[in-house]
Design an enzyme around this catalytic site. Structure first.
Site, mmCIF file in Angstrom:
data_model
loop_
_atom_site.group_PDB
_atom_site.id
_atom_site.type_symbol
_atom_site.label_atom_id
_atom_site.label_comp_id
_atom_site.label_asym_id
_atom_site.label_seq_id
_atom_site.Cartn_x
_atom_site.Cartn_y
_atom_site.Cartn_z
ATOM 1 N N ASN A 172 0.831 -1.198 0.000
ATOM 2 C CA ASN A 172 0.000 0.000 0.000
ATOM 3 C C ASN A 172 0.870 1.254 0.000
ATOM 4 O OD1 ASN A 172 -2.616 -1.231 0.038
ATOM 5 N ND2 ASN A 172 -2.266 -1.796 2.177
ATOM 6 N N LYS A 214 6.268 2.690 -3.809
ATOM 7 C CA LYS A 214 6.543 1.370 -4.378
ATOM 8 C C LYS A 214 5.575 1.045 -5.515
ATOM 9 C CE LYS A 214 8.659 -1.016 -0.433
ATOM 10 N NZ LYS A 214 8.595 -2.210 0.446
ATOM 11 N N ASP A 260 10.091 -6.675 -0.192
ATOM 12 C CA ASP A 260 10.559 -6.179 1.096
ATOM 13 C C ASP A 260 11.930 -5.597 0.846
ATOM 14 O OD1 ASP A 260 9.818 -5.837 3.893
ATOM 15 O OD2 ASP A 260 11.640 -6.971 4.302
ATOM 16 N N GLY A 298 11.554 7.350 0.572
ATOM 17 C CA GLY A 298 12.403 6.663 1.548
ATOM 18 C C GLY A 298 13.733 7.370 1.732
ATOM 19 N N ASP A 357 16.098 7.713 -0.474
ATOM 20 C CA ASP A 357 16.685 8.143 -1.744
ATOM 21 C C ASP A 357 17.476 9.447 -1.637
ATOM 22 O OD1 ASP A 357 15.918 5.954 -3.270
ATOM 23 O OD2 ASP A 357 14.053 6.868 -3.944
#
EC number: 3.6.1.66
Length: 210
Positions: A18, A22, A80, A168, A170
């Protein structure tokens, strides 16, 4: 691409995530690879996130894939991923998304990483890190043989954020060979070389070697 592989029976795959970042990356990767499969984010089926209580990326990827398959009745693929920093004994690792406590709070997670690494920075020497991605595909919730695909991406951890793209960690992930952070890469460029892109490429390669 002509398919003569284990994926032939499947027209739809549930993406067990969710996470908007991603989902966007997976959607673009599927489009770039021209896969003849419909990818359905689990949120469209009102499936909540699985409880990630595994101790490794592989365990958590399988848990998430099984969860999505169980609640959808369809095959599922799960990612993951996270950032591993050797100077921190591999942390944040599988806890990357909730490193600062709140799941998915990128700003807090990045700030905690910056603060944690600050005492370890010496003489401007780089602190290395590695993004890790594990994909797990299950044909059904009780699939005894999940298919596993992995990708890793080596870089350095910046002392401050750079770039506006990605999500994230990055903005803190520096690529010396490109002279850019991951957050300064265009999506298409990132997807070709990232940990997630590598794992997806291994996934696609398996379609023609099965």
């Amino acid at each position: 691409m002509t398919q003569t592989s284990w994926l032939d029976p499947y027209a739809e795959i549930v993406l067990a995530s969710n996470n908007k970042g991603k989902i966007a990356e997976f959607s673009q990767i599927f489009e770039q690879l021209n896969l003849p499969i419909q990818m359905i984010p689990q949120g469209q089926l009102h499936i909540e996130d699985a409880i990630e209580d595994g101790l490794s990326f592989i365990e958590n990827a399988i848990l998430k894939a099984r969860h999505a398959a169980k609640h959808s009745g369809k095959p599922a693929i799960a990612d993951d991923s996270g950032l591993c920093v050797p100077a921190l004994a591999g942390a944040p690792g599988i806890y990357s998304a909730r490193y600062a406590g709140e799941h998915g709070n990128d700003i807090a997670n990045n700030q905690k990483l910056i603060q944690t690494l600050e005492p370890l920075r010496q003489n401007n020497l780089p602190i290395t890190g590695m993004f890790v991605c594990v994909l797990a595909f299950v044909a059904h919730a009780e699939d005894p043989l999940p298919k596993i695909f992995q990708g890793t991406w080596q870089g350095e951890i910046l002392p401050e954020a750079r770039g506006e793209h990605g999500f994230g960690y990055d903005p803190l992930f520096w690529l010396p060979e490109l002279g850019k952070s991951s957050a300064e890469l265009e999506k298409s460029e990132k997807n070709k070389i990232s940990h997630r892109g590598q794992a997806m490429q291994a996934f696609v390669a398996s379609l023609t070697t099965a």
